[in-house]
Enzyme design. Structure first.
Site, PDB file in Angstrom:
ATOM      1  N   GLU A 279      36.876  68.480  12.307  1.00 50.21           N
ATOM      2  CA  GLU A 279      35.901  68.691  13.394  1.00 50.21           C
ATOM      3  C   GLU A 279      34.766  67.704  13.248  1.00 50.21           C
ATOM      4  O   GLU A 279      34.263  67.132  14.217  1.00 50.21           O
ATOM      5  CB  GLU A 279      35.365  70.133  13.355  1.00 50.21           C
ATOM      6  CG  GLU A 279      34.518  70.506  14.571  1.00 50.21           C
ATOM      7  CD  GLU A 279      33.021  70.300  14.430  1.00 50.21           C
ATOM      8  OE1 GLU A 279      32.284  70.582  15.384  1.00 50.21           O
ATOM      9  OE2 GLU A 279      32.556  69.834  13.362  1.00 50.21           O
ATOM     10  N   GLU A 280      34.362  67.500  11.992  1.00 51.77           N
ATOM     11  CA  GLU A 280      33.199  66.646  11.731  1.00 51.77           C
ATOM     12  C   GLU A 280      33.496  65.170  11.971  1.00 51.77           C
ATOM     13  O   GLU A 280      32.595  64.350  11.963  1.00 51.77           O
ATOM     14  CB  GLU A 280      32.699  66.853  10.293  1.00 51.77           C
ATOM     15  CG  GLU A 280      32.254  68.284   9.974  1.00 51.77           C
ATOM     16  CD  GLU A 280      30.971  68.698  10.675  1.00 51.77           C
ATOM     17  OE1 GLU A 280      30.468  67.936  11.510  1.00 51.77           O
ATOM     18  OE2 GLU A 280      30.487  69.804  10.379  1.00 51.77           O
TER      19      GLU A 280
ATOM     20  N   ASP B  48      31.234  78.450  15.098  1.00 54.78           N
ATOM     21  CA  ASP B  48      30.788  77.287  14.332  1.00 54.78           C
ATOM     22  C   ASP B  48      29.312  77.508  13.994  1.00 54.78           C
ATOM     23  O   ASP B  48      28.464  77.452  14.889  1.00 54.78           O
ATOM     24  CB  ASP B  48      30.977  76.034  15.207  1.00 54.78           C
ATOM     25  CG  ASP B  48      30.675  74.739  14.455  1.00 54.78           C
ATOM     26  OD1 ASP B  48      30.289  74.801  13.281  1.00 54.78           O
ATOM     27  OD2 ASP B  48      30.831  73.663  15.073  1.00 54.78           O
TER      28      ASP B  48
ATOM     29  N   HIS C 268      24.109  69.485   7.822  1.00 59.76           N
ATOM     30  CA  HIS C 268      24.792  68.257   7.381  1.00 59.76           C
ATOM     31  C   HIS C 268      24.157  67.637   6.134  1.00 59.76           C
ATOM     32  O   HIS C 268      24.257  66.425   5.924  1.00 59.76           O
ATOM     33  CB  HIS C 268      24.871  67.224   8.517  1.00 59.76           C
ATOM     34  CG  HIS C 268      25.918  67.585   9.533  1.00 59.76           C
ATOM     35  ND1 HIS C 268      26.254  66.767  10.582  1.00 59.76           N
ATOM     36  CD2 HIS C 268      26.725  68.665   9.631  1.00 59.76           C
ATOM     37  CE1 HIS C 268      27.211  67.344  11.299  1.00 59.76           C
ATOM     38  NE2 HIS C 268      27.505  68.493  10.735  1.00 59.76           N
TER      39      HIS C 268
ATOM     40  N   ASP D  53      27.806  75.457   7.841  1.00 54.68           N
ATOM     41  CA  ASP D  53      28.610  74.614   8.752  1.00 54.68           C
ATOM     42  C   ASP D  53      29.844  74.107   8.016  1.00 54.68           C
ATOM     43  O   ASP D  53      29.791  73.072   7.397  1.00 54.68           O
ATOM     44  CB  ASP D  53      27.750  73.451   9.249  1.00 54.68           C
ATOM     45  CG  ASP D  53      28.491  72.556  10.227  1.00 54.68           C
ATOM     46  OD1 ASP D  53      29.521  72.981  10.754  1.00 54.68           O
ATOM     47  OD2 ASP D  53      28.017  71.419  10.446  1.00 54.68           O
TER      48      ASP D  53
ATOM     49  N   HIS E  91      36.048  75.654  12.554  1.00 57.64           N
ATOM     50  CA  HIS E  91      36.461  74.498  11.756  1.00 57.64           C
ATOM     51  C   HIS E  91      36.215  74.785  10.281  1.00 57.64           C
ATOM     52  O   HIS E  91      35.225  75.406   9.897  1.00 57.64           O
ATOM     53  CB  HIS E  91      35.828  73.192  12.235  1.00 57.64           C
ATOM     54  CG  HIS E  91      34.379  72.975  11.932  1.00 57.64           C
ATOM     55  ND1 HIS E  91      33.946  72.436  10.745  1.00 57.64           N
ATOM     56  CD2 HIS E  91      33.270  73.196  12.664  1.00 57.64           C
ATOM     57  CE1 HIS E  91      32.626  72.328  10.777  1.00 57.64           C
ATOM     58  NE2 HIS E  91      32.184  72.788  11.926  1.00 57.64           N
TER      59      HIS E  91
HETATM   60  N1  DTR Z   1      29.617  71.164  15.968  1.00 57.05           N
HETATM   61  C1  DTR Z   1      28.564  71.396  15.017  1.00 57.05           C
HETATM   62  C2  DTR Z   1      27.184  71.245  15.456  1.00 57.05           C
HETATM   63  C3  DTR Z   1      26.855  71.799  16.786  1.00 57.05           C
HETATM   64  C4  DTR Z   1      26.195  71.130  17.738  1.00 57.05           C
HETATM   65  N2  DTR Z   1      26.030  71.912  18.837  1.00 57.05           N
HETATM   66  C5  DTR Z   1      26.575  73.102  18.616  1.00 57.05           C
HETATM   67  C6  DTR Z   1      26.646  74.214  19.408  1.00 57.05           C
HETATM   68  C7  DTR Z   1      27.286  75.311  18.908  1.00 57.05           C
HETATM   69  C8  DTR Z   1      27.834  75.306  17.621  1.00 57.05           C
HETATM   70  C9  DTR Z   1      27.743  74.197  16.822  1.00 57.05           C
HETATM   71  C10 DTR Z   1      27.126  73.075  17.306  1.00 57.05           C
HETATM   72  C11 DTR Z   1      28.897  70.688  13.736  1.00 57.05           C
HETATM   73  O1  DTR Z   1      29.917  71.047  13.224  1.00 57.05           O
HETATM   74  O2  DTR Z   1      28.189  69.817  13.230  1.00 57.05           O
HETATM   75 ZN    ZN Z   2      28.808  69.841  11.325  1.00 58.75          ZN
HETATM   76 ZN    ZN Z   3      30.252  72.794  12.607  1.00 53.79          ZN
END
Ligand code: DTR
Ligand code: ZN
Ligand code: ZN
Length: 503
Positions: free
Chosen positions: A304-305, A333, A431, A271, A259
């Site tokens: 994605e967020e 990610d 974040h 991130d 993302h």
């Molecule tokens: N999706 C992510 C945070 C996240 C939570 N669990 C996982 C496992 C593997 C990768 C990322 C993540 C975010 O973008 O906040």
């Molecule tokens: Zn995130």
């Molecule tokens: Zn992420």
């Protein structure tokens, strides 16, 4: 997942090749092309991160979907991919995003620390003022409207303990019994940080507080609550980037995604600048028209967020046949967490989580091997549904990928194995505004980017181990192997007379 450090051993063949190369002054024409992983350079990946940081700095400090920093990120990535000769599209999509303008909570005239639950309806200007009611605390607190039998919560703000059902359901049942607001308190330490899950589930505003605050409020039934939520839902239009090689079969496509959006709170460099940068660099090194058997499709997801929106809409927008054309999906990610761990999605369910679609176990093994080749011992990470692979596995597409850890604290054992600090989150800036260029582990980033490229490269040549799809060369090889096996063993051999020689 139980895995162990595999010390990279150099095979006799590799040593022989090195010796031969030392004697030769020119590379023989028959030499295999360098694998894509070894072409990845950490500085080149980092250069993309610098671009993302500058883009955020010039656009209000973030790269969130719907914001100018996201559009600038799209221009940067799509421009590079076009320059490398890929077939690039940037399909647009829309979704409803929740924006909070202000939040305050006070009980008996005293301000109370708390947060809005995402998708909470707004209160009228000036907030709602009402007496506090306390929902019975049992095994399923506030999980059915009948919990309020014998208690009049009409016109009150109800305090409910977390647990047993969703926040959305708790708010909905309280609203059905006439409450004008709800405060949900945690059942573990820490902020509640919750979502109602859906903008339509609750008609009444909802706040979240810590366990400690909630337990104190539970003794204040009847006190005056003032809850003020100023928030709105807005339609956001944004886009994904989809870039495909012009070569390779298009009915067995290798797909890899990351993302590209950040949260509004910061520049999103780990991130997910890291996943985007690693993926982009691998794509640029592969090029738009490589010699591959399978086409490679790179995706940079938007929103994605905001709930995995870009990837979910993408997958749902494909017909069953178009989904069948995707051999597998690889997700990246957060691959440069500053207190890095080394995680591979657990495709075979060996960590106790869900098993990925058939073939995901093989993908896991291939990533484990690509990291072991660099001397890195990994751990399995269960498919928790929190990143863009979610909709792919939901429709049965085998998936896998890497990450270096999120908000969980690194254990002593993990620190002993990987370095870094035990008792500290893998990414303490998750974040937050501190997720910037200063807070990235570049060694972890380079290792993950190399493994990403190596695995993409391998599947671009063959996915046979994952889904049984053979290339022409593999079919020819199998045929040849069968023929030689027949010749060697007691296969029926035709005699001149046309009769086989077996009884
Ligand atoms: N999706 C992510 C945070 C996240 C939570 N669990 C996982 C496992 C593997 C990768 C990322 C993540 C975010 O973008 O906040
Ligand atoms: Zn995130
Ligand atoms: Zn992420």
């Amino acid at each position: 997942m139980s895995s162990r450090t595999i010390t990279p051993k150099r095979s006799a063949a590799a040593l022989a090749a090195t010796c031969a190369a030392a004697l030769l002054t020119v590379t023989p024409a028959s030499a295999a092309p360098a694998d894509l992983g070894s072409t990845i350079n950490g500085n080149a990946v980092n250069r993309h991160l610098i671009a993302f940081q500058r883009i955020a700095d010039q656009n209000g400090g973030n790269r969130a979907s719907g914001q100018p920093g996201y559009e600038a990120s799209v221009d940067y990535v799509a421009g590079k991919l076009r320059g490398a000769g890929f077939d690039v599209t940037t399909p647009e999509f829309t979704y409803q995003a929740y924006f909070l303008d202000s939040f305050s909570l006070a009980v008996a005239g005293q301000p109370v620390e708390g947060d809005v639950l995402e998708y909470s309806p707004a209160t009228p200007q000036g907030g709602v003022t009402a007496p506090l009611a306390v929902a019975p605390v049992d095994d399923t607190p506030g999980c059915s409207a009948s919990d309020y039998d014998g208690q009049d919560i009409t016109g009150k703000v109800v305090l409910i303990k977390r647990g047993a059902c969703t926040f959305g359901e708790k708010a909905k049942f309280a609203g059905e019994r006439g409450a004008v607001g709800t405060i949900i308190y945690n059942n573990v330490d820490g902020a509640l940080n919750g979502t109602l899950g859906d903008p339509d589930i609750s008609k009444i505003p909802a706040a979240g507080v810590t366990k400690q605050v909630g337990e104190a409020l539970a003794g204040q039934a009847g006190a005056e609550v003032k809850l003020d939520v100023q928030a709105r839902l807005e339609t956001v239009t944004t886009r994904n980037i989809v870039a495909q090689t012009r070569t390779g079969r298009t009915d067995n496509v290798v797909m890899a995604g990351a993302h590209l959006d950040s949260v509004p709170e910061g520049p999103g460099i780990n991130d997910n600048g890291t996943g985007s940068a690693g993926l982009l660099e691998a794509a640029l090194k592969l090029g738009g028209s490589p010699k591959v058997n399978n086409a490679v499709r790179f995706a940079f997801w938007g929103a994605e967020e905001s709930g995995l929106v870009g990837s979910t809409q993408y997958v749902q927008g494909l017909s069953f046949e178009q989904q069948l054309d995707i051999a597998l999906y690889l997700n990246f990610d957060m691959i440069g967490s500053p207190n890095a761990g080394y995680f591979v999605y657990d495709g075979d369910g060996s960590t106790g989580g869900p098993t990925g679609p058939h073939g995901s176990g093989q993908i896991e093994q291939d990533f484990v091997a690509a990291m072991a080749k660099q001397g890195v011992e990994v751990e399995g990470d269960e498919f928790d549904g929190r990143s863009d692979y979610g909709e792919f596995i939901a429709v049965g597409i085998p998936a896998g990928g890497l990450n270096t850890g999120v908000e969980t604290l690194k254990t002593e054992e993990q620190a002993a194995k990987w370095g870094g600090t035990a008792g500290v989150a893998f990414d303490p800036n998750y974040h937050a505004p501190g997720d910037n260029l200063s807070n990235v582990d570049r060694v972890a980033l380079e290792r993950n980017a190399k493994a990403l490229a190596a695995v993409v490269d391998g599947y671009s040549k063959s996915t046979e181990a994952v889904n049984g799809m053979q290339t022409r060369a593999e079919r020819a090889q199998l045929r040849a192997a069968r023929v030689s096996l027949m010749a060697q063993h007691d296969a029926p051999v035709m005699t001149k007379a046309g009769h086989h020689n077996l009884a």
